[in-house]
Scaffold this motif. Sequence first.
Motif, mmCIF file in Angstrom:
data_model
loop_
_atom_site.group_PDB
_atom_site.id
_atom_site.type_symbol
_atom_site.label_atom_id
_atom_site.label_comp_id
_atom_site.label_asym_id
_atom_site.label_seq_id
_atom_site.Cartn_x
_atom_site.Cartn_y
_atom_site.Cartn_z
ATOM 1 N N ASN A 2 0.861 -1.182 0.000
ATOM 2 C CA ASN A 2 0.000 0.000 0.000
ATOM 3 C C ASN A 2 0.893 1.227 0.000
ATOM 4 O O ASN A 2 1.509 1.560 1.005
ATOM 5 C CB ASN A 2 -0.913 -0.004 1.223
ATOM 6 C CG ASN A 2 -1.945 1.110 1.166
ATOM 7 O OD1 ASN A 2 -1.911 1.955 0.279
ATOM 8 N ND2 ASN A 2 -2.869 1.110 2.112
ATOM 9 N N THR A 22 -2.895 -3.063 -2.557
ATOM 10 C CA THR A 22 -4.044 -2.314 -2.062
ATOM 11 C C THR A 22 -3.961 -0.894 -2.602
ATOM 12 O O THR A 22 -2.945 -0.223 -2.422
ATOM 13 C CB THR A 22 -4.065 -2.279 -0.525
ATOM 14 O OG1 THR A 22 -4.091 -3.628 -0.030
ATOM 15 C CG2 THR A 22 -5.283 -1.530 -0.013
ATOM 16 N N GLY A 40 -4.897 -8.274 -6.123
ATOM 17 C CA GLY A 40 -5.680 -7.223 -5.506
ATOM 18 C C GLY A 40 -6.943 -7.828 -4.931
ATOM 19 O O GLY A 40 -7.135 -9.050 -4.962
ATOM 20 N N ASP A 46 -8.026 -1.409 -6.842
ATOM 21 C CA ASP A 46 -6.624 -1.843 -6.759
ATOM 22 C C ASP A 46 -6.055 -2.023 -8.162
ATOM 23 O O ASP A 46 -6.752 -2.486 -9.062
ATOM 24 C CB ASP A 46 -6.519 -3.178 -6.007
ATOM 25 C CG ASP A 46 -7.191 -3.151 -4.654
ATOM 26 O OD1 ASP A 46 -7.124 -2.103 -3.986
ATOM 27 O OD2 ASP A 46 -7.783 -4.182 -4.265
ATOM 28 N N LEU A 74 -7.199 -6.998 -10.418
ATOM 29 C CA LEU A 74 -6.485 -5.733 -10.560
ATOM 30 C C LEU A 74 -6.967 -4.970 -11.790
ATOM 31 O O LEU A 74 -7.447 -5.559 -12.762
ATOM 32 C CB LEU A 74 -4.980 -5.964 -10.689
ATOM 33 C CG LEU A 74 -4.242 -6.493 -9.463
ATOM 34 C CD1 LEU A 74 -2.787 -6.756 -9.812
ATOM 35 C CD2 LEU A 74 -4.342 -5.524 -8.295
#
Length: 322
Positions: A2, A22, A40, A46, A74
């Motif tokens: 992240n 993330t 993700g 994401d 994703l």
Amino acid sequence: LNGGSINQALLTPAHELMIEITGFCHEQVKITRNRVHLNGSDPETDGIKADFPLTGQKAALAIQGAYYIRVNNLQVSDSSSSGILVEHSASVVFNNVAVRNNTVDGIFFRSTRVNVENSTITGNASGVWARSGRVIFINTDIIDNPGAPNSHGPAFDASEAADVSIYESTISGDAYAIRARNGARVAVQDSAISATPTAPDSGCCSALFGENAVFEVIASSIAGPIELANSQMQLRNALQTLPAGWESAGNFFTRGAFATFAEGSQLAPTLWLQQFSRLTIEDSSQVVGGLSCSSGADAWCADPAVNLGAASNCAQCAAALP
């Protein structure tokens, strides 16, 4: 992961590397190692956004010379070139991936073995270009990829002996839905194929276009014309319609094209067979419009009274209609 770097995480020593993503990473990602998972939780939240000038490889996500790669849940978007590039790789799987708003191709494949499953490819200049290799699409939508202005680019382009299978998917193009060339083979099953008539009177555009290619279409719908040149086609339980804007269009098989219609397949408009092309119409399959043969072309019908919905001048399929 992240706020960190996927490329940095790819340097982590591991036999099989799992990278959890993330939010959105604003970087170009390049995978050249084996056994990598990019995961993700939701492609709406994401992924990888290449919303900056690209350098080096011309893609937001490049997979090159790698084996056993998994990309799950994703989004890959906003590249000034391609969204995803996969070349010289094998056992690559994309699942629930959204590839959108990329300036060139959504996905470009070359000399690779890839599965794309439960995904959406939309809003790119063109959807998918497969050059050689083996590619399988399952439950995937390739839609609303408008192409560059006046380019008449396809939603799906297969060339250089690419071997493509499409199952339970929707392929829709503004000019061409699927274009296969240079030894490509495309098999479509339980899917919907459609093309918007961008310029139907200019000699441009069709739902299926094949030049030196092979098509097999099973239990699928085709909205728009078909063009074949020096190609083979088998239709089995396939239904062709002509949406608004295509009313004056026809199907053209030329330069020794060879086709078989079987298992109740139905073609809507006139079919023009030219330049030694051959057609076999089996069982209750039908050409609803006229059937025209010229320049050494011919067609064979199981029963002309059943197989033809209008006049035919083809020597082997010319029985009088009621």
